[in-house]
Design a protein around this motif. Structure first.
Motif, PDB file in Angstrom:
ATOM      1  N   UNK A  78      55.260  14.671  41.602  1.00 25.28           N
ATOM      2  CA  UNK A  78      56.519  14.751  42.332  1.00 25.28           C
ATOM      3  C   UNK A  78      56.782  13.475  43.127  1.00 25.28           C
ATOM      4  N   UNK A  79      58.004  12.975  43.112  1.00 27.48           N
ATOM      5  CA  UNK A  79      58.361  11.760  43.865  1.00 27.48           C
ATOM      6  C   UNK A  79      58.643  12.089  45.331  1.00 27.48           C
ATOM      7  N   UNK A  80      58.798  11.040  46.129  1.00 27.52           N
ATOM      8  CA  UNK A  80      59.034  11.244  47.555  1.00 27.52           C
ATOM      9  C   UNK A  80      60.170  10.361  48.055  1.00 27.52           C
ATOM     10  N   UNK A  81      60.786  10.836  49.140  1.00 29.68           N
ATOM     11  CA  UNK A  81      61.682  10.007  49.933  1.00 29.68           C
ATOM     12  C   UNK A  81      60.852   9.275  50.978  1.00 29.68           C
ATOM     13  N   UNK A  82      61.262   8.074  51.342  1.00 24.20           N
ATOM     14  CA  UNK A  82      60.577   7.346  52.399  1.00 24.20           C
ATOM     15  C   UNK A  82      61.192   7.619  53.776  1.00 24.20           C
ATOM     16  N   UNK A  83      62.357   8.234  53.796  1.00 19.34           N
ATOM     17  CA  UNK A  83      63.062   8.520  55.043  1.00 19.34           C
ATOM     18  C   UNK A  83      64.171   9.513  54.717  1.00 19.34           C
ATOM     19  N   UNK A  84      64.604  10.239  55.729  1.00 19.30           N
ATOM     20  CA  UNK A  84      65.713  11.162  55.498  1.00 19.30           C
ATOM     21  C   UNK A  84      66.946  10.478  54.956  1.00 19.30           C
ATOM     22  N   UNK A  85      67.177   9.213  55.335  1.00 17.90           N
ATOM     23  CA  UNK A  85      68.348   8.488  54.837  1.00 17.90           C
ATOM     24  C   UNK A  85      68.344   8.365  53.320  1.00 17.90           C
ATOM     25  N   UNK A  86      67.148   8.304  52.706  1.00 22.95           N
ATOM     26  CA  UNK A  86      67.068   8.230  51.244  1.00 22.95           C
ATOM     27  C   UNK A  86      67.672   9.469  50.588  1.00 22.95           C
ATOM     28  N   UNK A  87      67.572  10.580  51.269  1.00 23.77           N
ATOM     29  CA  UNK A  87      68.051  11.852  50.707  1.00 23.77           C
ATOM     30  C   UNK A  87      69.550  12.008  50.854  1.00 23.77           C
ATOM     31  N   UNK A  88      70.166  11.153  51.698  1.00 21.74           N
ATOM     32  CA  UNK A  88      71.558  11.335  52.067  1.00 21.74           C
ATOM     33  C   UNK A  88      71.740  12.293  53.220  1.00 21.74           C
ATOM     34  N   UNK A  89      70.692  13.058  53.561  1.00 27.73           N
ATOM     35  CA  UNK A  89      70.740  14.034  54.666  1.00 27.73           C
ATOM     36  C   UNK A  89      69.975  13.443  55.852  1.00 27.73           C
ATOM     37  N   UNK A  90      70.457  12.372  56.399  1.00 31.13           N
ATOM     38  CA  UNK A  90      69.717  11.477  57.275  1.00 31.13           C
ATOM     39  C   UNK A  90      68.767  12.159  58.259  1.00 31.13           C
ATOM     40  N   UNK A  91      69.294  13.085  59.051  1.00 37.47           N
ATOM     41  CA  UNK A  91      68.496  13.679  60.126  1.00 37.47           C
ATOM     42  C   UNK A  91      68.214  15.159  59.906  1.00 37.47           C
ATOM     43  N   UNK A  92      68.221  15.605  58.655  1.00 40.23           N
ATOM     44  CA  UNK A  92      67.946  17.005  58.362  1.00 40.23           C
ATOM     45  C   UNK A  92      66.578  17.402  58.910  1.00 40.23           C
ATOM     46  N   UNK A  93      66.447  18.646  59.323  1.00 40.96           N
ATOM     47  CA  UNK A  93      65.192  19.101  59.940  1.00 40.96           C
ATOM     48  C   UNK A  93      64.035  19.130  58.952  1.00 40.96           C
ATOM     49  N   UNK A  94      64.319  19.052  57.672  1.00 42.93           N
ATOM     50  CA  UNK A  94      63.242  18.924  56.682  1.00 42.93           C
ATOM     51  C   UNK A  94      62.338  17.741  57.009  1.00 42.93           C
ATOM     52  N   UNK A  95      62.912  16.687  57.594  1.00 41.91           N
ATOM     53  CA  UNK A  95      62.155  15.452  57.854  1.00 41.91           C
ATOM     54  C   UNK A  95      61.593  15.382  59.271  1.00 41.91           C
ATOM     55  N   UNK A  96      61.671  16.457  60.030  1.00 39.09           N
ATOM     56  CA  UNK A  96      61.139  16.415  61.396  1.00 39.09           C
ATOM     57  C   UNK A  96      59.621  16.235  61.443  1.00 39.09           C
ATOM     58  N   UNK A  97      58.833  16.964  60.643  1.00 43.52           N
ATOM     59  CA  UNK A  97      57.375  16.799  60.745  1.00 43.52           C
ATOM     60  C   UNK A  97      56.880  15.440  60.280  1.00 43.52           C
ATOM     61  N   UNK A  98      57.440  14.933  59.168  1.00 43.27           N
ATOM     62  CA  UNK A  98      57.058  13.629  58.638  1.00 43.27           C
ATOM     63  C   UNK A  98      58.276  13.017  57.955  1.00 43.27           C
ATOM     64  N   UNK A  99      58.252  11.703  57.750  1.00 39.43           N
ATOM     65  CA  UNK A  99      59.392  11.016  57.138  1.00 39.43           C
ATOM     66  C   UNK A  99      59.182  10.742  55.652  1.00 39.43           C
ATOM     67  N   UNK A 100      57.952  10.452  55.230  1.00 40.50           N
ATOM     68  CA  UNK A 100      57.667  10.159  53.827  1.00 40.50           C
ATOM     69  C   UNK A 100      57.275  11.483  53.175  1.00 40.50           C
ATOM     70  N   UNK A 101      58.235  12.051  52.422  1.00 42.97           N
ATOM     71  CA  UNK A 101      58.136  13.465  52.088  1.00 42.97           C
ATOM     72  C   UNK A 101      58.522  13.726  50.631  1.00 42.97           C
ATOM     73  N   UNK A 102      57.738  14.573  49.964  1.00 47.12           N
ATOM     74  CA  UNK A 102      58.105  15.121  48.662  1.00 47.12           C
ATOM     75  C   UNK A 102      58.942  16.372  48.910  1.00 47.12           C
ATOM     76  N   UNK A 103      60.173  16.353  48.421  1.00 49.71           N
ATOM     77  CA  UNK A 103      61.074  17.474  48.658  1.00 49.71           C
ATOM     78  C   UNK A 103      61.545  18.080  47.343  1.00 49.71           C
ATOM     79  N   UNK A 104      61.932  19.337  47.420  1.00 48.54           N
ATOM     80  CA  UNK A 104      62.310  20.057  46.206  1.00 48.54           C
ATOM     81  C   UNK A 104      63.648  19.582  45.659  1.00 48.54           C
ATOM     82  N   UNK A 105      64.559  19.147  46.526  1.00 51.03           N
ATOM     83  CA  UNK A 105      65.861  18.693  46.029  1.00 51.03           C
ATOM     84  C   UNK A 105      65.715  17.461  45.157  1.00 51.03           C
ATOM     85  N   UNK A 106      64.835  16.534  45.579  1.00 52.85           N
ATOM     86  CA  UNK A 106      64.638  15.295  44.823  1.00 52.85           C
ATOM     87  C   UNK A 106      64.106  15.584  43.433  1.00 52.85           C
TER      88      UNK A 106
END
Length: 564
Positions: A347-375
């Motif tokens: 699975x790939x990862x975003x390096x920051x919430x801005x990569x997802x387009x959802x800049x400050x979504x709470x998904x990124x509160x615990x960590x910024x470099x994150x593997x997410x299901x939407x990606x």
């Protein structure tokens, strides 16, 4: 906003008055969330810059400003001023009973900023040379009596042209670079207005031929797209729909997809330009830029790979376009697979919430470099599209490769990020997982029929829990992190709404998809085309003339009309 026989009437505080292809417009909005008392000529070359103040000589008190797609008017009981675009870089103004002052918006002239004002000895016109845009703004007096003030003055002297109110007058204002022939004119003002209206009407007829009483905001939505379009210049390599001709005057690398979709049926060439513009700046790694403006391309972030999903809505491609699209889309996909997967991870990862387009979504509160299901879900769809393109190009081995890659990623998504009740996010460094109350965690619904039934059901139930009277809130209203004006922590946004509506429909939740579409369309009809909306009240927030919101309305309205 209201509708009239001459087209929709709108407030300049909400939507600037401009013209397809032009890099400038007229608005009291002179900077982010900054509203002036007077209407200004605002240019978007080299950034957003207020150039001229347009002040009726009677002042703004008691003067009504009315905007329609083809004409801007200042009016009082004792007179009026009209403005219309003659071309993308030239406007005509005329007045009767009202004078007008065109004054430098920046009152200070230094060697490095501000407007220099002079009278051209060649043709007698009055010219502002503006440091911020590197352009000239020429005022040619066609009739009436004009006085120049502050010509060649330095420092803080007032600079401008004042048209007297005691006789009818007419002028032309042009934006250009270094020199051009004296303004020739010759076309009557009424013909200028008629031509501008005809151009807008043709655009509207192309992008919203289905419009009617059931779609009262369609014409204004078309105007938002039409008027935010600029001609190629600087780093903007194609005719481009900016996200706004207020302060959000960029093309971001997912916003453009929704504008392309809204234009696809009626103006396929312009739609294709929207889709391809960001690929004109694809870097050596295959990444698309975060954003593009007249004088800047930024690569500090990327945006989510929704481009495969988008292609399904853009219609058939010719052989040459298909091959080139396949090449570009493959490079964009391999960027995520090669540069955004940790060793040993599927699975790939975003390096920051801005990569997802959802800049400050709470998904990124615990960590910024994150593997997410939407990606992962977006990439599954993108690899499916690559497989289809490869099949059409007669490349069966490549088609098989992308089909298998899509299945591996889908299986990994379900095995690694589905906890039995919901999707979780995983830190790319720590490996720990967590869930949030963000709508982002429910975005895998875009996979539609590819998801197992229990997963589809759970996602639909989660989306329904986010639903307010106006649409799906980006943070659950029950969450302690919810904020009415919290950007991606509460407000309703157009792209998430369109993606979710489409995914629900393909997943079999047609009634819920219909309800989300209806609520968002009513929201736009009530509150216009804001960047986002308060999920509780429906109030428009931030930039109020956002093209992907107008595009979303057109997409959902067109789809609804086709289903009737």
């Amino acid at each position: 906003m209201t509708a009239a026989a001459s087209g929709p009437v709108f407030s300049l505080r909400e939507i600037p008055f401009s013209h397809r292809g032009s890099w400038f417009g007229f608005s009291p909005v002179v900077a982010e969330k900054t509203y002036a008392e007077d209407v200004h000529l605002v240019s978007h070359q080299t950034g957003m810059h207020a150039i001229l103040r347009l002040v009726p000589t009677a002042g703004t008190a008691g003067t009504a400003v009315t905007a329609t797609p083809h004409q801007l008017t200042w009016s009082r009981d004792d007179g009026r001023i009209d403005l219309a675009y003659e071309s993308t870089d030239t406007v005509r103004l005329r007045g009767a009973g009202l004078g007008l002052s065109l004054l430098a918006a920046d009152p200070v002239l230094t060697p490095f900023s501000g407007p220099y004002f002079y009278q051209d000895p060649v043709d007698g016109s009055h010219v502002f040379t503006v440091y911020q845009t590197g352009r000239r703004y020429r005022i040619s007096v066609l009739s009436g009596r004009a006085e120049a003030v502050g010509a060649q003055a330095l420092g803080t002297a007032e600079r401008g042209v004042i048209l007297a109110a005691d006789e009818p007058w007419e002028i032309a204002v042009e934006e250009y670079e270094t020199a051009r022939a004296p303004y020739a004119g010759g076309v009557a003002f009424e013909q200028v207005v008629k031509a501008a209206r005809a151009e807008f009407d043709a655009f509207t007829a192309a992008v919203a031929p289905w419009r009617g009483d059931r779609t009262p905001a369609a014409e204004l939505a078309a105007y938002v797209l039409w008027s935010a379009t600029v001609r190629p210049a600087g780093f903007v390599t194609r005719p481009a729909v900016l996200m706004s001709k207020h302060w959000m005057d960029k093309v971001w690398s997912w916003d453009h997809c929704f504008n392309a979709m809204a234009l696809a049926d009626g103006l396929p060439d312009l739609a294709w330009d929207q889709f391809r513009l960001v690929f004109d700046h694809q870097d050596a790694a295959g990444a698309l830029p975060d954003s593009i403006t007249h004088s800047e391309v930024l690569y500090n972030f990327v945006k989510p790979p929704i481009h495969g999903w988008t292609l399904r809505r853009l219609g058939p491609l010719g052989d040459a376009d298909r091959a080139e699209t396949y090449r570009l889309l493959e490079r964009w996909t391999r960027f995520w697979l090669d540069a955004r997967r940790a060793p040993g991870r599927e699975l790939p990862h975003y390096q920051h919430g801005n990569d997802s387009g959802w800049d400050n979504a709470t998904t990124f509160d615990p960590e910024r470099v994150v593997e997410t299901a939407d990606l992962a879900a977006f990439l599954v769809l993108q690899m499916r599209e690559l497989s289809s393109l490869a099949t059409e190009l007669g490349r069966p081995e490549e088609a098989g490769h992308w089909s298998q890659a899509a299945e591996r990623m889908r299986d990994a998504l379900l095995a690694e990020l589905w906890d039995g009740t919901r999707f979780v996010a995983r830190g790319a460094h720590s490996g720990r997982t967590w869930s949030s109350s963000s709508l982002l965690d429910l975005m895998p619904i875009v996979l539609g029929e590819e998801l197992p039934e229990p997963v589809r059901n759970a996602l639909a139930a989660g989306i329904e829990a986010h639903l307010t009277a106006f649409g799906p809130a980006t943070e659950s209203p029950a969450s302690p992190h919810y904020l009415d004006d919290g950007y991606w922590r509460g407000p309703i946004w157009a792209p998430s709404t369109v993606l979710i509506e489409d995914g629900l429909r393909r997943a079999g939740f047609v009634e819920l998809a219909d309800e989300i579409s209806a609520r968002f369309r009513r929201l736009c009809e009530k509150s216009g085309f804001a960047e986002n909306f308060d999920a509780r009240t429906g109030e428009g927030l931030r930039d109020r003339a956002y093209t992907w919101t107008a595009a979303a309305y057109l997409i959902l309205a067109a789809d609804h009309e086709r289903r009737l």
